[in-house]
Design a protein around this motif. Structure first.
Motif, PDB file in Angstrom:
ATOM      1  N   ILE A  82       0.998  -1.334   0.248  1.00 10.60           N
ATOM      2  CA  ILE A  82      -0.145   0.507   0.279  1.00 10.60           C
ATOM      3  C   ILE A  82       0.515   1.267   0.065  1.00 10.60           C
ATOM      4  CG2 ILE A  82      -1.564   1.070   1.325  1.00 10.60           C
ATOM      5  CD1 ILE A  82      -2.997  -1.788  -0.165  1.00 10.60           C
ATOM      6  N   THR A  83       0.695   2.066  -0.730  1.00  9.86           N
ATOM      7  CA  THR A  83       1.372   3.572  -0.847  1.00  9.86           C
ATOM      8  C   THR A  83       0.697   4.654  -0.103  1.00  9.86           C
ATOM      9  OG1 THR A  83       2.358   3.133  -2.587  1.00  9.86           O
ATOM     10  CG2 THR A  83       2.442   5.309  -2.105  1.00  9.86           C
ATOM     11  N   ILE A  84       1.250   5.302   1.342  1.00  7.50           N
ATOM     12  CA  ILE A  84       0.503   6.058   1.640  1.00  7.50           C
ATOM     13  C   ILE A  84       1.087   7.301   1.634  1.00  7.50           C
ATOM     14  CG2 ILE A  84      -0.031   6.458   4.647  1.00  7.50           C
ATOM     15  CD1 ILE A  84      -1.324   3.875   3.443  1.00  7.50           C
ATOM     16  N   TYR A 129      -7.950   2.083   2.293  1.00 10.48           N
ATOM     17  CA  TYR A 129      -7.679   2.197   3.597  1.00 10.48           C
ATOM     18  C   TYR A 129      -7.488   3.796   3.908  1.00 10.48           C
ATOM     19  CZ  TYR A 129      -5.109  -2.665   2.351  1.00 10.48           C
ATOM     20  OH  TYR A 129      -5.346  -4.031   2.052  1.00 10.48           O
ATOM     21  N   VAL A 130      -8.631   3.769   5.069  1.00 12.92           N
ATOM     22  CA  VAL A 130      -8.057   5.033   5.732  1.00 12.92           C
ATOM     23  C   VAL A 130      -8.234   5.214   7.122  1.00 12.92           C
ATOM     24  CG1 VAL A 130     -10.679   5.035   4.616  1.00 12.92           C
ATOM     25  CG2 VAL A 130     -11.110   3.997   6.392  1.00 12.92           C
ATOM     26  N   PRO A 131      -8.364   6.360   7.901  1.00  9.28           N
ATOM     27  CA  PRO A 131      -7.620   6.172   9.835  1.00  9.28           C
ATOM     28  C   PRO A 131      -8.700   5.432  10.230  1.00  9.28           C
ATOM     29  CG  PRO A 131      -7.370   8.410   8.507  1.00  9.28           C
ATOM     30  CD  PRO A 131      -8.083   7.559   7.190  1.00  9.28           C
ATOM     31  N   PRO A 132      -8.712   5.008  10.971  1.00  5.73           N
ATOM     32  CA  PRO A 132      -9.704   4.807  11.819  1.00  5.73           C
ATOM     33  C   PRO A 132     -10.068   5.494  13.214  1.00  5.73           C
ATOM     34  CG  PRO A 132      -7.579   3.929  13.007  1.00  5.73           C
ATOM     35  CD  PRO A 132      -7.075   4.049  11.662  1.00  5.73           C
ATOM     36  N   THR A 133     -11.181   5.724  13.605  1.00 10.66           N
ATOM     37  CA  THR A 133     -11.720   5.975  14.838  1.00 10.66           C
ATOM     38  C   THR A 133     -10.585   6.169  16.307  1.00 10.66           C
ATOM     39  OG1 THR A 133     -13.088   4.967  15.553  1.00 10.66           O
ATOM     40  CG2 THR A 133     -13.772   6.604  13.461  1.00 10.66           C
ATOM     41  N   ASP A 134     -10.255   7.020  16.805  1.00 15.46           N
ATOM     42  CA  ASP A 134      -9.458   7.142  18.255  1.00 15.46           C
ATOM     43  C   ASP A 134      -9.618   6.118  18.716  1.00 15.46           C
ATOM     44  OD1 ASP A 134      -8.016   8.724  17.250  1.00 15.46           O
ATOM     45  OD2 ASP A 134      -9.266  10.510  18.737  1.00 15.46           O
ATOM     46  N   ASP A 135     -11.266   5.688  19.170  1.00 16.58           N
ATOM     47  CA  ASP A 135     -11.972   4.244  19.799  1.00 16.58           C
ATOM     48  C   ASP A 135     -11.695   2.580  18.953  1.00 16.58           C
ATOM     49  OD1 ASP A 135     -12.732   5.716  22.018  1.00 16.58           O
ATOM     50  OD2 ASP A 135     -14.729   6.334  20.849  1.00 16.58           O
TER      51      ASP A 135
END
Length: 87
Positions: free
Chosen positions: A11-13, A69-75
């Motif tokens: 994956i390229t970020i 691919y996305v950032p998760p929530t803090d929780d």
């Protein structure tokens, strides 16, 4: 009988500074009906002795059925990081 080895998922970020970096998907962790990928940075050269960067991403499906691919929530991050640490 030879075992079939899975091909690595790369994956390229793009970071906040606009730089792109390649990551290999290490493991996928299911949590609350969603999947989360642990991504490990790929060294930029064979001589690179830098400690790998590890990030956590939620795997969503876009309108074309492709993995996104996305950032998760803090929780989500906290819970999945605890699961990963216990592995």
């Amino acid at each position: 009988m030879a075992e079939k080895k899975e091909e690595a998922i790369i994956i390229t970020i793009t970071g906040p500074d606009g730089d792109e970096r390649d990551y290999a998907q290490d493991v996928v962790i299911p949590f609350q009906g969603k999947e989360f990928a642990v991504l490990v940075s790929i060294p930029t050269s064979e001589d690179d002795e830098e400690e790998p960067d590890i990030i956590l991403a939620r795997i969503d499906t876009d309108e074309n059925g492709e993995a996104e691919y996305v950032p998760p929530t803090d929780d989500e991050y906290d819970a999945v990081a605890d699961i990963y640490d216990a592995m």
